[in-house]
Design a protein around this motif. Structure first.
Motif, PDB file in Angstrom:
ATOM      1  N   ARG A 187       0.714  -1.296  -0.005  1.00  0.00           N
ATOM      2  CA  ARG A 187      -0.372   0.018  -0.187  1.00  0.00           C
ATOM      3  C   ARG A 187       0.921   1.545   0.267  1.00  0.00           C
ATOM      4  O   ARG A 187       0.538   1.963  -1.062  1.00  0.00           O
ATOM      5  N   ALA A 188       2.201   1.308   0.827  1.00  0.00           N
ATOM      6  CA  ALA A 188       2.868   2.664   1.063  1.00  0.00           C
ATOM      7  C   ALA A 188       3.790   2.805  -0.834  1.00  0.00           C
ATOM      8  O   ALA A 188       3.914   3.454  -0.919  1.00  0.00           O
ATOM      9  N   VAL A 189       4.401   1.280  -1.136  1.00  0.00           N
ATOM     10  CA  VAL A 189       4.772   1.881  -2.713  1.00  0.00           C
ATOM     11  C   VAL A 189       3.509   2.136  -3.756  1.00  0.00           C
ATOM     12  O   VAL A 189       4.183   3.571  -4.509  1.00  0.00           O
ATOM     13  N   TYR A 190       2.332   2.053  -3.503  1.00  0.00           N
ATOM     14  CA  TYR A 190       1.363   2.622  -4.710  1.00  0.00           C
ATOM     15  C   TYR A 190       0.955   3.893  -4.171  1.00  0.00           C
ATOM     16  O   TYR A 190       0.811   4.969  -4.914  1.00  0.00           O
ATOM     17  N   GLN A 191       0.873   4.238  -2.838  1.00  0.00           N
ATOM     18  CA  GLN A 191       0.611   5.663  -2.112  1.00  0.00           C
ATOM     19  C   GLN A 191       1.934   6.754  -2.971  1.00  0.00           C
ATOM     20  O   GLN A 191       1.548   7.454  -3.074  1.00  0.00           O
ATOM     21  N   ALA A 192       3.190   5.745  -2.433  1.00  0.00           N
ATOM     22  CA  ALA A 192       3.784   6.856  -3.013  1.00  0.00           C
ATOM     23  C   ALA A 192       3.827   7.392  -4.339  1.00  0.00           C
ATOM     24  O   ALA A 192       4.093   8.559  -4.789  1.00  0.00           O
ATOM     25  N   ALA A 193       3.493   6.421  -5.226  1.00  0.00           N
ATOM     26  CA  ALA A 193       2.964   6.052  -6.856  1.00  0.00           C
ATOM     27  C   ALA A 193       2.277   7.451  -7.137  1.00  0.00           C
ATOM     28  O   ALA A 193       2.635   8.670  -8.176  1.00  0.00           O
TER      29      ALA A 193
END
Length: 66
Positions: free
Chosen positions: A9-15
């Motif tokens: 979720r963090a990787v996706y939200q960072a993008a």
């Protein structure tokens, strides 16, 4: 301890954050920050890559569409 779901979720939200920053959604952000956000996104993993990582390494990252 971070779970694979939280990591994904963090990787996706960072993008999404970098996209918004780079495309001027955050009014008043300096041009050098917008430029850097877009530069970082050029090499950022796409959703298909996150799905592949999730399948191959589920204990590291779990990705589901939000």
């Amino acid at each position: 301890m971070t779970t694979p779901q939280e990591r994904g979720r963090a990787v996706y939200q960072a993008a999404r954050f970098l996209e918004n920053l780079g495309h001027g959604v955050y009014k008043g952000a300096p041009k050098h920050l917008r430029t850097e956000a877009l530069r970082l996104l050029r090499h950022y993993p796409w959703e298909i890559h996150l799905e592949e990582i999730s399948q191959k390494c589920p204990d590291v990252l779990e990705f589901t569409h939000e």
